[in-house]
Design a protein around this motif. Structure first.
Motif, mmCIF file in Angstrom:
data_model
loop_
_atom_site.group_PDB
_atom_site.id
_atom_site.type_symbol
_atom_site.label_atom_id
_atom_site.label_comp_id
_atom_site.label_asym_id
_atom_site.label_seq_id
_atom_site.Cartn_x
_atom_site.Cartn_y
_atom_site.Cartn_z
ATOM 1 N N TYR A 346 0.841 -1.194 0.000
ATOM 2 C CA TYR A 346 0.000 0.000 0.000
ATOM 3 C C TYR A 346 0.872 1.239 0.000
ATOM 4 O O TYR A 346 1.662 1.445 0.915
ATOM 5 C CB TYR A 346 -0.912 -0.075 1.236
ATOM 6 C CG TYR A 346 -1.687 1.156 1.607
ATOM 7 C CD1 TYR A 346 -2.129 2.074 0.651
ATOM 8 C CD2 TYR A 346 -2.026 1.381 2.931
ATOM 9 C CE1 TYR A 346 -2.856 3.198 1.020
ATOM 10 C CE2 TYR A 346 -2.758 2.500 3.312
ATOM 11 C CZ TYR A 346 -3.152 3.407 2.352
ATOM 12 O OH TYR A 346 -3.873 4.503 2.723
ATOM 13 N N ILE A 347 0.750 2.032 -1.055
ATOM 14 C CA ILE A 347 1.419 3.332 -1.116
ATOM 15 C C ILE A 347 0.372 4.366 -0.731
ATOM 16 O O ILE A 347 -0.547 4.631 -1.497
ATOM 17 C CB ILE A 347 1.939 3.620 -2.540
ATOM 18 C CG1 ILE A 347 2.901 2.516 -2.987
ATOM 19 C CG2 ILE A 347 2.609 4.992 -2.604
ATOM 20 C CD1 ILE A 347 3.197 2.539 -4.473
ATOM 21 N N GLY A 355 2.695 7.422 5.344
ATOM 22 C CA GLY A 355 3.682 6.573 4.684
ATOM 23 C C GLY A 355 5.026 6.565 5.372
ATOM 24 O O GLY A 355 5.781 5.603 5.233
ATOM 25 N N ASN A 365 12.236 3.584 8.708
ATOM 26 C CA ASN A 365 11.094 3.733 7.811
ATOM 27 C C ASN A 365 10.921 2.509 6.929
ATOM 28 O O ASN A 365 9.803 2.156 6.563
ATOM 29 C CB ASN A 365 11.242 4.999 6.975
ATOM 30 C CG ASN A 365 10.663 6.210 7.689
ATOM 31 O OD1 ASN A 365 9.472 6.258 7.955
ATOM 32 N ND2 ASN A 365 11.519 7.162 8.019
ATOM 33 N N LEU A 367 11.517 -0.319 8.027
ATOM 34 C CA LEU A 367 10.956 -1.280 8.981
ATOM 35 C C LEU A 367 9.446 -1.101 9.181
ATOM 36 O O LEU A 367 8.755 -2.016 9.643
ATOM 37 C CB LEU A 367 11.681 -1.103 10.321
ATOM 38 C CG LEU A 367 11.498 -2.138 11.421
ATOM 39 C CD1 LEU A 367 11.881 -3.520 10.945
ATOM 40 C CD2 LEU A 367 12.328 -1.757 12.640
ATOM 41 N N LEU A 368 8.943 0.056 8.814
ATOM 42 C CA LEU A 368 7.532 0.371 9.072
ATOM 43 C C LEU A 368 6.618 -0.656 8.390
ATOM 44 O O LEU A 368 6.651 -0.825 7.172
ATOM 45 C CB LEU A 368 7.215 1.775 8.556
ATOM 46 C CG LEU A 368 5.930 2.427 9.056
ATOM 47 C CD1 LEU A 368 5.996 2.683 10.548
ATOM 48 C CD2 LEU A 368 5.670 3.722 8.316
ATOM 49 N N GLY A 369 5.834 -1.335 9.189
ATOM 50 C CA GLY A 369 4.953 -2.359 8.645
ATOM 51 C C GLY A 369 5.635 -3.692 8.431
ATOM 52 O O GLY A 369 5.004 -4.664 8.037
ATOM 53 N N ILE A 421 9.169 4.934 0.002
ATOM 54 C CA ILE A 421 7.933 4.208 0.315
ATOM 55 C C ILE A 421 7.701 3.113 -0.719
ATOM 56 O O ILE A 421 7.380 1.967 -0.394
ATOM 57 C CB ILE A 421 6.731 5.182 0.336
ATOM 58 C CG1 ILE A 421 6.883 6.169 1.487
ATOM 59 C CG2 ILE A 421 5.429 4.417 0.443
ATOM 60 C CD1 ILE A 421 5.809 7.233 1.519
ATOM 61 N N ARG A 424 10.009 0.215 -0.217
ATOM 62 C CA ARG A 424 9.594 -0.625 0.900
ATOM 63 C C ARG A 424 8.404 -1.501 0.525
ATOM 64 O O ARG A 424 8.367 -2.695 0.827
ATOM 65 C CB ARG A 424 9.209 0.273 2.081
ATOM 66 C CG ARG A 424 8.640 -0.480 3.267
ATOM 67 C CD ARG A 424 8.189 0.472 4.340
ATOM 68 N NE ARG A 424 7.002 1.201 3.950
ATOM 69 C CZ ARG A 424 6.702 2.429 4.369
ATOM 70 N NH1 ARG A 424 7.518 3.058 5.173
ATOM 71 N NH2 ARG A 424 5.591 3.013 3.982
ATOM 72 N N GLU A 425 7.453 -0.915 -0.155
ATOM 73 C CA GLU A 425 6.229 -1.653 -0.450
ATOM 74 C C GLU A 425 6.455 -2.711 -1.537
ATOM 75 O O GLU A 425 5.834 -3.762 -1.517
ATOM 76 C CB GLU A 425 5.111 -0.686 -0.860
ATOM 77 C CG GLU A 425 4.691 0.251 0.272
ATOM 78 C CD GLU A 425 4.300 -0.496 1.527
ATOM 79 O OE1 GLU A 425 3.420 -1.379 1.442
ATOM 80 O OE2 GLU A 425 4.884 -0.238 2.605
#
Lengths: 522, 384
Positions: A346-347, A355, A365, A367-369, A421, A424-425
């Motif tokens: 999810y962006i 985000g 960041n 690591l987020l999620g 972001i 990461r996604e």
């Protein structure tokens, strides 16, 4: 500098800003900007986010004192001590985010700041008449008695314009005025601006969209990194030239997109009913099917349920009724962690508040999620070595420009934040990707990159759901297009077989009936 | 593994804190001059009263012990975005709990009795901290209000217990619990001084808190919630559960401060507030809510407190000047923190933003287009 549409070409320029330099500690926001605006022209000020457009206008309005440079208004040296003086000299500002009071009526908003001298008495009827006459004169159709909060966004913008006119402004500065408008409202805005110009008014139109420069302006000044890189007569330039001026290198404006080969459904929403944050019905029975290997675009005017749709699909909102399926699983009402595990990425549309944690370093960041993922943690312990290595790799692969993985996300440009972001996604190799406004507020170079990534994901067999208020983005990228209006899908189109006008009408809630005379067809 | 950048990341904070303390001392000197005393002599007395020998150093650390624990308590709550000004109440309730447990004289060996006493303090503090956390998570009640109320509640509760000798092992005449059983007392650390093992516990707590906050997913979640509730929700981190957890941790740390005072320093719970729970807020602020900073700030405030007596005796400077000094330190640190954020943020964006144009401006969604200044002092992490 003769120009056919310059009635006042012999008169001194309305605004001359020459060699403007504005330094902030550590940053040179304006580094020698020249801007010359002639009377009676629509002058586009083109530049990416952060190029220095806003600083320049703040300098003009006296909010900042320039470190170097000359400002002349109507040929006379001008150094305003504040916006009031600028307004007194005939300048007016229409903000991107309207400076209006929702509970006030149109008239009350228009006369705000110019209520007259008698402190107690307010002649409402006279004010309403003046405002009404002004609205009539420039085709700014709006009811002077209406409460502002009840008006659609396009109307609210007219109120802002009216206010500037009411204060006696002959030179209007519009800051990204189309950001919140439907294509039809944009056309109406253009008509108003043309009328203002015919009445002898001057307009500075701040934008970062090439299409708008071509559609509305007589001349255009391009600034990049605080410097003026060129002024052109709009008719004598091309979009690629402007893009190159703006970015500093050649830009591919339209991403290569081979035909899609959609596979089985990967994300399905059935009859979703969702209540919005203020208790209003936001989605009223929405159905959609996203397939593998396609980009499904959702267009619509802001506030028609986009946010609620994305948040429901991402597990941030519970639907009142309806189902969401991801691959073969029913994931209705599951939390974001479960959805990620099931194959969703999810962006988010709000980079700064969703985000990223701006005051975290890039590593955290990333690591987020992902705290539950085996690659990043053992039990409660964060695997810092692995996290650092993965962050470095993602920075390389996705061209995230930052000095180190320990740099805080706040220090990055919007484009680099967005790339982080996306890195990461996509690192999670999802089955379905929600991309909400993936290029909002990022520079042209990064837009190109983001678009290429989305197409690449599609070609690798992932389903991409693209939600955007930017109709061009929807048209450029989508294989299929759904129109969202009032919390429902009101139209489905195959890409390439639908015009902007058609989409625009559906976005405005109109069905099959025709409306003539407003089309700006592709 | 990014060690240099870690150090260089902490260095500005350290320098700025030192500069702030220097400025505060200079301002304090001016105040002392105004009161008609000699600032050099006053500061010399203050310094030798705080660090001039074994006894003064021990006294400094004695005063620092509850401040470090309380500062850590404030810091952990602040990391989760919670402004815990109920440390005082949590500390007092914890002190009472351990005082009662110790005063019952249950004839247990020290290896059981002492941990039991400390744990009872931590449990009481944890419960007192959990209440505002739950109220906020459940009903959105603002923690500033609820923690203040719980401070009053703690005071009243203690008044009741201390004056009810038919039910509790207390001594209403001396306004305290009965003395704690020797087996439940925190042993002395340094002969001939009042320094006790509570100081060691405070340092251990600082290390543990540092590890949990910065090395575990648990601490990561707490910090994420504190810095961006929206991003935390995006990541699937439950806000409510996380702030309750942080408030419990905060209360437990405040409880440790209470245990140190009751089982270590005084040997009983005395119904007299020294206000450590409020000074702890300042310690957290000055320490930038970082465990290492809190230890430093705790010792600094401890030194100011313990040096005050000698300053009054030898330099004749009024003891109250110390409170002025503490206030100046807080003020100056807060000012430096705000200014540092401003300049540092800009230096960063100047250095790294060069390649691409757009810069993040604050937490707003539109990247700084509008009449507002394009470059603003960043709100940053809450200073509080």
């Amino acid at each position: 500098m003769a120009h056919p549409q310059q009635p006042g070409a012999d008169a001194p320029p309305v605004i001359e800003m020459l060699g403007i330099v504005k330094r902030f500690p550590g940053v040179v926001a304006n580094d020698g900007i020249d801007l010359v605006v002639l009377r009676g022209e629509i002058h586009a000020l083109l530049g990416e986010n952060g190029a220095g457009k806003s600083t320049l206008m703040n300098v003009l309005f006296g909010l900042y004192r320039p470190d170097e440079g000359v400002i002349r208004v109507d040929g006379k040296p001008a150094a305003f001590a504040g916006p009031r003086q600028a307004v007194g000299a005939g300048l007016g500002m229409v903000h991107q985010h309207f400076m209006l009071i929702p509970r006030f009526s149109v008239t009350e908003n228009v006369i705000l700041g110019a209520e007259g001298n008698s402190t107690l008495h307010l002649d409402r009827d006279a004010a309403e008449q003046t405002v009404g006459a002004l609205a009539e004169e420039y085709g700014l159709r709006v009811d002077p008695r209406a409460k502002l909060a009840d008006l659609p966004v396009g109307m609210q913008q007219r109120v802002e314009i009216l206010r500037a006119l009411y204060q006696g402004s002959r030179t209007l500065i519009l800051d990204e005025p189309t950001a919140l408008l439907t294509p039809q409202e944009v056309d109406e805005l253009y008509a108003v601006l043309h009328r203002l110009r015919e009445g002898g008014g001057t307009i500075i139109f701040i934008t970062h969209k090439l299409r708008e420069v071509a559609a509305i302006s007589d001349r255009v000044t391009v600034i990049r990194r605080g410097k003026t890189v060129g002024t052109r007569i709009t008719k004598e330039t091309t979009a690629p030239e402007l893009a190159e001026l703006m970015v500093g290198r050649e830009v591919i404006l339209r991403v290569e997109r081979p035909p899609a080969s959609p596979g089985e459904p990967v994300l399905v929403a059935e009859n979703l009913v969702v209540t919005g944050s203020r208790g209003e019905p936001a989605l009223r029975g929405l159905d959609l099917t996203l397939r593998r290997g396609e980009i499904l675009g959702i267009c619509g005017v802001e506030g028609n349920g986009q946010t609620e749709l994305v948040e429901t699909l991402a597990g941030l909102r519970r639907p009142d009724s309806g189902r969401v399926r991801l691959k073969d699983q029913d994931v209705t009402g599951q939390d974001p962690i479960a959805l990620r595990r099931a194959g969703l990425s999810y962006i988010p549309e709000d980079r700064h508040n969703r985000g990223l944690v701006l005051d975290f370093p890039l590593t955290e960041n990333v690591l987020l999620g992902n705290t539950e993922a085996a690659a990043f943690s053992r039990g409660w312990r964060i695997l810092r070595g692995a996290l650092d290595a993965i962050t470095r790799r993602l920075m390389r692969v996705f061209d995230v420009r930052a000095p180190s993985p320990q740099t805080h996300a706040r220090a990055l440009s919007g484009g680099n934040q967005q790339k982080l972001i996306i890195a990461r996604e996509l690192h999670r190799e999802p089955d379905a990707l929600l991309a909400a406004q993936p290029t909002r507020g990022v520079d042209v170079g990064a837009i190109e990159f983001v678009h290429r990534q989305l197409v690449r994901e599609r070609d690798q067999g992932r389903g991409v759901l693209l939600i955007s208020f930017d109709l061009d983005e929807i048209l450029d990228l989508s294989d299929r297009i759904l129109v969202l209006f009032g919390g429902r899908i009101v139209g489905e189109f195959v890409s390439g077989r639908v015009s902007r006008t058609e989409l625009g009408l559906r976005m405005g809630g109109r069905g099959e009936e025709e409306r003539g005379g407003v089309a700006v067809a592709d | 593994m990014g060690l240099p950048s870690r150090i260089s990341g902490l260095l500005p904070a350290l320098l700025s804190s030192l500069a702030a303390v220097t400025v505060a001392l200079l301002a304090g000197a001016m105040v002392i001059v105004f009161t008609g005393d000699d600032p050099v002599e006053a500061y010399r007395a203050l310094f030798s009263g705080a660090f001039g020998g074994r006894r003064p150093i021990a006294e400094t650390l004695v005063a620092a012990t509850p401040l470090i624990c309380g500062g850590l308590a404030f810091a952990v709550a602040a990391k989760a975005g919670m402004f815990n000004i109920g440390i005082e109440g949590q500390l007092l309730v914890a002190g009472l709990a351990s005082g009662l447990v110790g005063a019952y004289a249950w004839n247990l060996p020290a290896s059981i009795y002492l941990p039991l006493g400390v744990l009872s303090a931590m449990a009481a503090g944890g419960i007192w901290g959990a209440i505002p956390g739950v109220l906020k998570a459940r009903f959105g009640s603002h923690e500033v209000i609820t923690t203040i109320m719980l401070n009053y509640l703690a005071e009243r509760l203690i008044n009741y217990v201390i004056s009810t000798e038919e039910r509790f092992p207390v001594d209403p005449r001396s306004q305290s619990t009965q003395p704690v059983d020797p087996e439940a007392r925190l042993p002395n650390l340094l002969d001939g001084t009042r320094l006790h093992w509570g100081f060691v516990l405070a340092l251990v707590a600082a290390v543990v808190l540092w590890y949990v906050l910065f090395r575990t997913t648990l601490g990561y979640r707490v910090r994420a919630v504190g810095l961006s509730r929206g991003a935390a929700a995006y990541a699937g981190i439950p806000w409510g559960r996380t702030i309750v957890l942080a408030m419990v941790a905060s209360g437990v740390l405040a409880g440790l401060a209470g245990a140190g005072q009751t089982l270590g320093l005084q040997g009983r719970h005395i119904n007299l507030s020294a206000g450590y729970g409020f000074t702890a807020i300042a310690v957290g602020l000055v320490g930038r809510n970082h465990p290492v900073g809190v230890v430093g700030a705790g010792i600094l405030f401890g030194a100011i407190t313990s040096g005050a007596t000698r300053m009054q005796n030898t330099a004749g400077t009024s003891k109250e000047i110390v409170q002025v000094l503490q206030g100046l330190v807080i003020l100056s640190v807060a000012a430096f923190a705000a200014a540092g954020h401003f300049r540092l943020g800009q230096r960063l964006s100047a250095r790294f933003g060069g390649g691409s144009a757009g810069r993040a401006s604050g937490n707003d969604r539109s990247s700084g287009v509008g009449m507002g200044p394009e470059i603003e002092p960043q709100p940053g992490p809450p200073v509080l």
